[in-house]
Design a protein around this motif. Structure first.
Motif, PDB file in Angstrom:
ATOM      1  N   LEU A   1       0.881  -1.107   0.408  1.00  0.00           N
ATOM      2  CA  LEU A   1      -0.006   0.061   0.072  1.00  0.00           C
ATOM      3  C   LEU A   1       0.658   1.711  -0.242  1.00  0.00           C
ATOM      4  N   GLN A   2       1.191   1.758  -1.036  1.00  0.00           N
ATOM      5  CA  GLN A   2       1.670   3.006  -0.909  1.00  0.00           C
ATOM      6  C   GLN A   2       0.947   4.125  -1.318  1.00  0.00           C
ATOM      7  N   LEU A   3       1.364   5.088  -0.508  1.00  0.00           N
ATOM      8  CA  LEU A   3       0.397   6.550  -0.227  1.00  0.00           C
ATOM      9  C   LEU A   3       1.376   7.756  -0.851  1.00  0.00           C
ATOM     10  N   TRP A   4       0.972   8.581  -1.679  1.00  0.00           N
ATOM     11  CA  TRP A   4       2.006   9.701  -2.088  1.00  0.00           C
ATOM     12  C   TRP A   4       2.278  10.667  -1.392  1.00  0.00           C
ATOM     13  N   SER A   5       1.376  11.099  -0.663  1.00  0.00           N
ATOM     14  CA  SER A   5       1.831  12.065  -0.061  1.00  0.00           C
ATOM     15  C   SER A   5       2.096  11.704   0.989  1.00  0.00           C
ATOM     16  N   SER A   6       3.069  13.302   1.702  1.00  0.00           N
ATOM     17  CA  SER A   6       3.432  13.025   2.646  1.00  0.00           C
ATOM     18  C   SER A   6       3.160  12.825   4.291  1.00  0.00           C
ATOM     19  N   LYS A   7       2.073  13.419   3.902  1.00  0.00           N
ATOM     20  CA  LYS A   7       0.970  13.366   5.209  1.00  0.00           C
ATOM     21  C   LYS A   7       0.302  11.941   5.543  1.00  0.00           C
TER      22      LYS A   7
ATOM     23  N   HIS B   1       0.970 -15.784  -9.068  1.00  0.00           N
ATOM     24  CA  HIS B   1      -0.188 -15.030  -8.834  1.00  0.00           C
ATOM     25  C   HIS B   1      -0.340 -14.285  -9.498  1.00  0.00           C
ATOM     26  N   LEU B   2      -1.780 -14.464  -9.354  1.00  0.00           N
ATOM     27  CA  LEU B   2      -2.823 -12.824 -10.742  1.00  0.00           C
ATOM     28  C   LEU B   2      -2.379 -11.511 -10.340  1.00  0.00           C
ATOM     29  N   ASN B   3      -1.937 -11.152 -10.135  1.00  0.00           N
ATOM     30  CA  ASN B   3      -1.460  -9.600  -9.176  1.00  0.00           C
ATOM     31  C   ASN B   3      -2.241  -8.210 -10.027  1.00  0.00           C
ATOM     32  N   ARG B   4      -2.451  -7.387  -9.443  1.00  0.00           N
ATOM     33  CA  ARG B   4      -3.740  -6.051  -9.868  1.00  0.00           C
ATOM     34  C   ARG B   4      -2.876  -4.630  -9.066  1.00  0.00           C
ATOM     35  N   ILE B   5      -2.797  -4.166  -9.986  1.00  0.00           N
ATOM     36  CA  ILE B   5      -1.814  -3.186  -9.335  1.00  0.00           C
ATOM     37  C   ILE B   5      -2.782  -2.163 -10.085  1.00  0.00           C
ATOM     38  N   VAL B   6      -3.745  -1.088  -8.686  1.00  0.00           N
ATOM     39  CA  VAL B   6      -5.187  -0.438  -9.780  1.00  0.00           C
ATOM     40  C   VAL B   6      -4.499   1.156  -9.103  1.00  0.00           C
ATOM     41  N   PRO B   7      -4.966   2.074  -9.100  1.00  0.00           N
ATOM     42  CA  PRO B   7      -4.768   3.373  -8.231  1.00  0.00           C
ATOM     43  C   PRO B   7      -5.913   3.538  -7.339  1.00  0.00           C
ATOM     44  N   ILE B   8      -5.466   4.716  -6.521  1.00  0.00           N
ATOM     45  CA  ILE B   8      -5.975   5.124  -5.199  1.00  0.00           C
ATOM     46  C   ILE B   8      -6.345   6.142  -5.930  1.00  0.00           C
ATOM     47  N   ILE B   9      -7.707   7.057  -6.150  1.00  0.00           N
ATOM     48  CA  ILE B   9      -8.347   7.744  -6.407  1.00  0.00           C
ATOM     49  C   ILE B   9      -8.983   8.570  -4.963  1.00  0.00           C
ATOM     50  N   GLY B  10      -8.189   9.946  -5.414  1.00  0.00           N
ATOM     51  CA  GLY B  10      -8.938  10.752  -4.143  1.00  0.00           C
ATOM     52  C   GLY B  10     -10.230  11.093  -4.303  1.00  0.00           C
ATOM     53  N   LEU B  11     -10.452  11.881  -3.034  1.00  0.00           N
ATOM     54  CA  LEU B  11     -12.799  12.438  -3.138  1.00  0.00           C
ATOM     55  C   LEU B  11     -12.625  13.536  -4.289  1.00  0.00           C
ATOM     56  N   LYS B  12     -11.218  14.302  -4.741  1.00  0.00           N
ATOM     57  CA  LYS B  12     -11.126  14.884  -6.232  1.00  0.00           C
ATOM     58  C   LYS B  12     -11.176  14.156  -7.253  1.00  0.00           C
TER      59      LYS B  12
ATOM     60  N   ILE C   1      -2.111   0.413  -4.877  1.00  0.00           N
ATOM     61  CA  ILE C   1      -2.139  -0.662  -3.937  1.00  0.00           C
ATOM     62  C   ILE C   1      -2.059  -1.953  -4.757  1.00  0.00           C
ATOM     63  N   LYS C   2      -0.719  -3.291  -4.444  1.00  0.00           N
ATOM     64  CA  LYS C   2      -0.940  -4.036  -5.223  1.00  0.00           C
ATOM     65  C   LYS C   2      -1.800  -4.777  -4.135  1.00  0.00           C
ATOM     66  N   ILE C   3      -2.607  -5.651  -5.508  1.00  0.00           N
ATOM     67  CA  ILE C   3      -3.351  -6.513  -4.911  1.00  0.00           C
ATOM     68  C   ILE C   3      -3.052  -8.150  -5.675  1.00  0.00           C
ATOM     69  N   ASP C   4      -3.325  -9.231  -4.884  1.00  0.00           N
ATOM     70  CA  ASP C   4      -2.979 -11.009  -5.317  1.00  0.00           C
ATOM     71  C   ASP C   4      -3.851 -11.322  -5.239  1.00  0.00           C
ATOM     72  N   VAL C   5      -4.816 -11.611  -6.531  1.00  0.00           N
ATOM     73  CA  VAL C   5      -5.944 -12.309  -6.721  1.00  0.00           C
ATOM     74  C   VAL C   5      -5.831 -13.753  -6.896  1.00  0.00           C
ATOM     75  N   LEU C   6      -6.720 -14.781  -6.467  1.00  0.00           N
ATOM     76  CA  LEU C   6      -7.313 -16.216  -6.297  1.00  0.00           C
ATOM     77  C   LEU C   6      -8.271 -16.222  -6.881  1.00  0.00           C
ATOM     78  N   LEU C   7      -8.437 -17.442  -7.709  1.00  0.00           N
ATOM     79  CA  LEU C   7      -9.893 -17.315  -8.185  1.00  0.00           C
ATOM     80  C   LEU C   7     -10.136 -19.117  -8.339  1.00  0.00           C
ATOM     81  N   ILE C   8     -11.039 -19.421  -7.134  1.00  0.00           N
ATOM     82  CA  ILE C   8     -11.316 -20.689  -6.370  1.00  0.00           C
ATOM     83  C   ILE C   8     -12.797 -21.134  -7.260  1.00  0.00           C
TER      84      ILE C   8
END
Length: 791
Positions: A164-170, A289-300, A307-314
């Motif tokens: 989980l990576q947030l680019w804002s220093s705050k 593994h099936l990996n997906r990296i998706v952007p985190i969108i702010g309220l604006k 965030i990198k998500i590890d996905v498994l389908l059973i």
């Protein structure tokens, strides 16, 4: 006119745990009216009342006949698709002996259609204080378990805090919580769009989706329903979100991120992310593994991180109809002594060798695929390959080795199963085999071929060379030990046959019989037996600890075998064979791959699943998956995934003896493996800790110590037969005493009857004599009067 007896039976149960609004309570049983244990034919109950103990569910079901009925209760989410009853099973009762009810055959009034109905209440075997029944509790025993995939798919989204990576220093060092919400795309298309700026945004109704989450922490790792703000994810946390749905192609996922403030329970919504539907494993490249990296969108609507998500389908197990039945394997008897498990039968016999330079240069392109568990794991280097060798014992993972362990009294044999190229489960440990190709006028060359690239006939026709044969240039001109033994046997037997022409014909063994015997013996000692052959050949009292092999990635790079099978198809092929031929044999499944462990648990409920972990004390290179890094996270994983237990290295258990208590407190099994487990002092210490099983290596070297050990399942079967015989004997004695009492009663009744008859006869005689006397007197008086009259 056909007459049938109809029993109107009321099924009533109290559910003490909190249910979701979309949950239902159902009943299933052994008769046709209760669905014959099939998931799609269960009978729903109605919520009739609610009290301090919980919710009361009941229904009346008309059952035909007067036989004894077995039944169980379950909690499930009903999903109706095209008017079909589909269940997402959440919990069901797993008593070894199901609830039972004996129907009374006393009926009174007969209907016009010839169907007779009972007017009295059936006689239930439950105690009076168990009516209404309590879900999950029966005769003082409490046992429930999660269900299996009856037709739905399970999608697992796994998050590690480090990804989980947030680019804002705050926000970078702030504590975060996240919540995953499923989105029904069909519903979204049919309804107007909802603004995503609302912090409390709600999406499509989730009556067709079941979602849970768990974080792998020792403080609590049970999978639960998500809270309003999801779960707080801290440093080094591993979070698993599980979604079950019958329509995975129509379900997307919305992830909300909240800022955690320790001073208040409120959370500040800072952003969101989307994951598109996951309904196919075609995206998988290799066995990764099936990996997906998706952007985190702010309220604006600006990106604030990723965030990198590890996905498994059973997917569900196809081609096998599973029922609500408890197998002997699943029911682990309380107080059972630790079981002895023979590692690969009588122990491993493989040895390692380093390929020569010419070989390594010619096969440099497959270095990563051949990487083994070596001691130096600082960087990917040329791995050693393994070849089976013949010692004074029989080879590992052969029928002869397994039979030898059973003859020594071992309860289980542990063996490795993987698929050949033609999808047939074979028993073999390594992912590769060493074979030779002799060139004319040149030296033969040893090279490694993956097992998955050879069919079963090819594997069983391989010529196996011993590690002692360093000169491979003349291998074709030599016999190996097995062939030489066969030739010597042929020679000796032929000599005996020629010298015994004068013997009786019954003592002469025909050549065809000898050849058949030699072929059977060779097959019994040959490598690559099929899983089916083990079931057909070995004694059914011998338990199987089946290790499902699957190629895994290393933390330092590379993998055990590249371009491996897709997991679902791989697991399905092995499970179908196990379920088809298991019978009453006790079977344990185990695997090092966490994803395979999750699949083995979700696809079936007949066999317990153990998670194999390498721990931290050994010198094996670490796998990439963090769930394999320690026994602590392994324990968290088996609790979150509802696995039956853990198989841990002896070194890690000896260094943390309190860990055994942690496993027992969670109600899980603990098996111990490793070379150290075979040492006498170590095994004694582990037995004192009350572990559930010891996996021994080099069993034949400890023959004297284990020769007096009796197979556990033979002794348990004998005990059960003794208990059954004692019960039958008591029943016979009771019936005998009842018959004697009945005879005494009949005898007494007969005596009373005889006495009454004699009394009646005596009184009758007296009355007759008195009547006769009176008649005589009257006659005399009449005669006298007549005489006087005449005179």
């Amino acid at each position: 006119m056909i007459r049938r007896i109809v029993c109107d039976v009321e099924f009533c149960v109290i559910v003490k745990e909190k249910l979701n609004p979309c949950d239902s309570v159902l009943v299933t049983g052994s008769c046709e009216q209760l669905g014959e244990w099939l998931p799609n034919r269960c009978v729903p109950l109605n919520r009739t009342d609610k009290n301090d103990e919980g919710e009361i569910w009941s229904t009346n079901i008309k059952i035909y006949g007067t036989q004894k009925i077995s039944y169980r209760y379950l909690i499930a989410q009903i999903v109706r698709i095209d008017d079909d009853l589909n269940l997402i099973i959440k919990k069901w009762e797993t008593f070894k002996t199901a609830r039972q009810i004996s129907l009374n055959n006393h009926w009174m009034n007969e209907c016009d259609n010839g169907v007779s109905s009972l007017t009295n209440t059936p006689v239930d075997n439950e105690q009076p204080d168990e009516y209404p029944a309590i879900f999950g509790c029966y005769k003082g025993e409490c046992r429930t378990d999660i269900g299996w995939l009856t037709g739905q798919r399970e999608i697992q989204l796994r998050f590690h805090s480090n990804t989980l990576q947030l680019w804002s220093s705050k926000l970078r060092n702030s504590k975060m919580s996240l919540k995953v919400s499923p989105i029904d795309l069909n519903y979204q298309q049919e309804n107007e769009e909802i603004s995503s700026d609302l912090p409390g945004q709600l999406y499509a109704p989730t009556s067709k989706v079941f979602i849970q989450s768990a974080i792998l922490r020792l403080s609590g790792c049970e999978a639960n329903i998500q809270s309003d703000y999801g779960a707080i994810i801290e440093k080094d946390d591993y979070m698993i979100v599980k979604i079950q749905t019958f329509e995975p192609e129509n379900v997307a996922y919305h992830i909300d991120f909240y800022l955690v403030d320790e001073l208040t329970t409120l959370r500040k919504h800072i952003g969101f992310a989307y994951v598109l539907p996951v309904h196919s494993n075609l995206e998988l490249a290799d066995n990764k593994h099936l990996n997906r990296i998706v952007p985190i969108i702010g309220l604006k609507h600006n990106p604030i991180g990723q965030i990198k998500i590890d996905v498994l389908l059973i997917t569900p197990l196809e081609g096998v109809q599973q029922k609500f039945l408890v197998s002997p394997s699943k029911y682990w008897r309380q107080g059972r002594r630790p079981v002895n498990v023979g590692h690969r039968g009588l122990g491993k016999t493989n040895t390692e060798h380093i390929p020569c330079k010419t070989q390594s240069s010619s096969s440099s392109s497959s270095n990563d695929s051949n990487k083994q568990r070596i001691m130096d794991n600082t960087a990917p280097i040329l791995p050693p390959t393994t070849r089976p060798v013949q010692t004074k014992f029989v080879s590992e993972n052969t029928l002869a080795s397994f039979k030898g362990a059973f003859q020594l009294g071992f309860d289980f044999v542990e063996f490795d199963v993987q698929l050949a190229k033609d999808k047939i489960p074979v028993v073999y440990h390594d992912f590769q085999v060493a074979i030779t190709l002799k060139r004319k006028g040149q030296e033969a060359e040893l090279f490694v071929v993956p097992v998955k690239d050879l069919t079963l006939p090819q594997l069983q026709s391989l010529k196996i060379y011993h590690a002692s044969k360093t000169d491979v240039s003349k291998v074709d001109e030599e016999f190996d030990d097995d062939d030489q033994t066969t030739i010597n046997n042929n020679t000796n037997l032929t000599g005996i046959s020629n010298s015994s022409n004068n013997l009786d014909n019954q003592q002469i063994i025909s050549t065809n019989q000898l050849k058949q015997q030699q072929q059977d013996d060779k097959k019994f000692r040959s490598l690559f037996p099929t899983l089916h052959e083990l079931f057909e050949t070995l004694d059914p009292h011998l338990g199987f600890n089946v290790e499902i092999k699957y190629a895994m990635e290393y933390r330092q790079g590379g993998s055990e075998q590249n371009h491996y099978f897709e997991r679902n198809e791989y697991i399905d092929c092995i499970l179908r064979c196990l379920i088809t031929y298991a019978g009453k044999r006790v079977i344990l499944l185990s695997t090092f791959d966490p994803d395979c462990a999750s699949m083995l648990r979700r696809k079936q409920t007949l066999f317990p699943v153990l998670f194999l972990t390498q721990g931290e004390k050994g010198d094996w290179p670490q796998f990439l998956d963090i769930r394999t890094w320690s026994i602590d996270i392994g324990l968290c994983f088996i609790v979150a995934e509802h696995l039956s237990g853990l198989a841990a290295p002896a070194l890690d258990i000896l260094s943390n003896k309190d860990f055994v208590k942690h496993v027992k407190d969670n109600g899980k099994l603990l098996f111990v493996w490793g070379d150290e487990a075979s040492e006498k002092d170590v095994s004694k210490c582990l037995l004192e800790l009350r572990v559930d099983g010891l996996i021994f290596d080099h069993v034949a070297e400890f023959k004297e110590e284990h020769s007096t050990t009796e197979n556990l399942f033979i002794s348990e079967e004998r005990e059960e037969l003794e208990v059954l015989n004692n019960f039958r004997q008591k029943q016979l004695e009771l019936q005998h005493n009842q018959l004697l009492q009945e005879l005494e009663r009949l005898k007494a009744a007969r005596e009373v009857t005889t006495l009454l008859e004699s009394t009646i006869n005596t009184s009758s005689t007296n009355q007759l004599s008195k009547v006769s006397t009176n008649l005589g007197q009257d006659q005399s008086s009449i005669t006298d009067s007549n005489f006087k009259h005449v005179m």
